[in-house]
Motif scaffolding. Structure first.
Motif, PDB file in Angstrom:
ATOM      1  N   LYS A  16       0.814  -1.215   0.000  1.00 47.20           N
ATOM      2  CA  LYS A  16       0.000   0.000   0.000  1.00 47.20           C
ATOM      3  C   LYS A  16       0.844   1.260   0.000  1.00 47.20           C
ATOM      4  CE  LYS A  16      -4.166  -1.874   2.185  1.00 47.20           C
ATOM      5  NZ  LYS A  16      -5.122  -1.727   3.315  1.00 47.20           N
ATOM      6  N   ASP A  17       2.141   1.104   0.219  1.00 50.32           N
ATOM      7  CA  ASP A  17       3.031   2.260   0.175  1.00 50.32           C
ATOM      8  C   ASP A  17       3.014   2.923  -1.197  1.00 50.32           C
ATOM      9  OD1 ASP A  17       3.691   1.745   2.775  1.00 50.32           O
ATOM     10  OD2 ASP A  17       5.554   0.688   2.306  1.00 50.32           O
ATOM     11  N   LEU A  18       2.840   2.101  -2.239  1.00 51.83           N
ATOM     12  CA  LEU A  18       2.760   2.649  -3.597  1.00 51.83           C
ATOM     13  C   LEU A  18       1.530   3.530  -3.741  1.00 51.83           C
ATOM     14  CD1 LEU A  18       3.725  -0.544  -5.637  1.00 51.83           C
ATOM     15  CD2 LEU A  18       5.183   1.411  -5.121  1.00 51.83           C
TER      16      LEU A  18
ATOM     17  N   HIS B   9      -7.056   6.733 -10.696  1.00 48.56           N
ATOM     18  CA  HIS B   9      -5.751   6.874 -11.364  1.00 48.56           C
ATOM     19  C   HIS B   9      -4.769   5.824 -10.850  1.00 48.56           C
ATOM     20  CE1 HIS B   9      -2.674   9.075 -13.602  1.00 48.56           C
ATOM     21  NE2 HIS B   9      -1.858   8.824 -12.582  1.00 48.56           N
ATOM     22  N   ILE B  10      -4.795   5.538  -9.562  1.00 48.88           N
ATOM     23  CA  ILE B  10      -3.919   4.505  -8.983  1.00 48.88           C
ATOM     24  C   ILE B  10      -4.255   3.139  -9.574  1.00 48.88           C
ATOM     25  CG2 ILE B  10      -3.347   3.292  -6.834  1.00 48.88           C
ATOM     26  CD1 ILE B  10      -3.818   5.942  -5.378  1.00 48.88           C
ATOM     27  N   TYR B  11      -5.557   2.904  -9.760  1.00 56.53           N
ATOM     28  CA  TYR B  11      -5.989   1.634 -10.366  1.00 56.53           C
ATOM     29  C   TYR B  11      -5.437   1.476 -11.780  1.00 56.53           C
ATOM     30  CZ  TYR B  11      -9.218  -1.479 -12.876  1.00 56.53           C
ATOM     31  OH  TYR B  11      -9.755  -2.440 -13.675  1.00 56.53           O
TER      32      TYR B  11
ATOM     33  N   ILE C  66      -1.965  -0.308 -10.192  1.00 53.80           N
ATOM     34  CA  ILE C  66      -2.476  -1.640  -9.894  1.00 53.80           C
ATOM     35  C   ILE C  66      -2.534  -2.523 -11.138  1.00 53.80           C
ATOM     36  CG2 ILE C  66      -4.440  -2.943  -9.006  1.00 53.80           C
ATOM     37  CD1 ILE C  66      -2.872  -1.415  -6.893  1.00 53.80           C
ATOM     38  N   LEU C  67      -3.132  -2.018 -12.207  1.00 52.19           N
ATOM     39  CA  LEU C  67      -3.279  -2.843 -13.416  1.00 52.19           C
ATOM     40  C   LEU C  67      -1.934  -3.325 -13.977  1.00 52.19           C
ATOM     41  CD1 LEU C  67      -6.223  -1.308 -15.475  1.00 52.19           C
ATOM     42  CD2 LEU C  67      -6.157  -3.440 -14.179  1.00 52.19           C
TER      43      LEU C  67
END
Length: 277
Positions: free
Chosen positions: A165-167, A180-182, A186-187
């Motif tokens: 989760k640090d990312l 945006h993180i997804y 993540i992808l």
């Protein structure tokens, strides 16, 4: 030294036996597809006395296999894309967000994986598609192919949870949104899991028979390969066309073999990731 060689020999012997048991039905199907119908039904020989390669051409033309193959590809690829979108979004939300009822929903979803509803869900599914006027369309079939079982969700869920989760926190500090993180973090990191889920989804859609049979019973032009293959069972004169059915079955194996070969690297990445974890 000798016990080690003995254990290695036993392991290779065991793997050889398993390989033979797995490949034997495939070899028999391929050889059967190259025999005449009379020779195949007689069952008197292992190898064809005369190699009937024209069985494949007859299958392709007689059963309109080109239509069935195109339909199967549309359903399988469409179902795979929608499954990846739905499963990855759901897994991301469950892995990164806290909301009321989360544990309860996970518990219910997990318990339902061990209950086989089978044909019991066909009637409500069909009634839902009828109410949406999608029971005679390709879109309706793609919706029905979406899902690939709870295992797909839990593969993605476990993989996303393994990502630090640090990312996410570093991206949020830079002003990145949840969506945006997804997309950007993540992808790309879940590509191995996406490959596995995509493979399972494609295989499920390609091999599905009961659902397409019910939904395309009145629409022969929308039937996939699994349903069209059954149409080869009897010819014009009413005789069982076993050789054509085997030829059609062999044709239906080709896309799955190609997918498995292409996805081999993804399997290796998942295994390495599992060992590191």
């Amino acid at each position: 030294m000798f016990p080690r060689m003995l254990s290695k020999t036993a392991m290779w012997l065991f793997l050889l036996i398993i390989a033979v048991l797995i490949l034997f039905p495939v070899v028999m199907a391929v050889l059967g597809s190259l025999k005449s119908n009379q020779e195949l039904n007689a069952g008197t020989s292992f190898l064809p006395s005369s190699w009937q390669f024209n069985n494949y051409a007859a299958t392709w033309v007689q059963a309109k296999f080109s239509t069935y193959v195109v339909n199967s590809l549309i359903y399988s690829l469409g179902g795979t894309v929608t499954t990846l979108i739905v499963v990855s979004l759901a897994a991301y939300a469950f892995a990164r967000k806290e909301f009321p009822g989360k544990k309860l929903m996970l518990g219910i979803y997990t318990s339902m994986m061990f209950i086989s509803l089978g044909a019991l869900t066909l009637k409500p599914q069909f009634e839902l598609m009828v109410s949406l006027h999608l029971h005679k369309s390709i879109v309706g079939m793609i919706i029905m192919m979406t899902g690939a079982g709870g295992s797909s969700f839990f593969i993605m869920y476990a993989f996303i949870r393994s990502i630090s989760k640090d990312l996410d926190e570093a991206a949020m500090i830079d002003g990145a949104s949840f969506a945006h993180i997804y997309r950007k973090i993540i992808l790309p990191l879940t590509l191995p899991a996406i490959g596995i889920v995509g493979l399972f989804s494609f295989r499920s859609g390609w091999n599905s028979y009961l659902v397409p049979l019910v939904f395309t019973m009145s629409q022969p032009k929308l039937q996939p390969l699994t349903v069209g293959l059954v149409n080869l069972r009897y010819g014009v004169a009413g005789a069982m066309q076993s050789h054509l059915m085997l030829a059609g079955a062999c044709i239906s194996m080709i896309p799955m073999l190609i997918i498995y070969v292409l996805a081999n690297k993804t399997f290796m990445q998942m295994n390495v990731g599992g060992l590191k974890g």
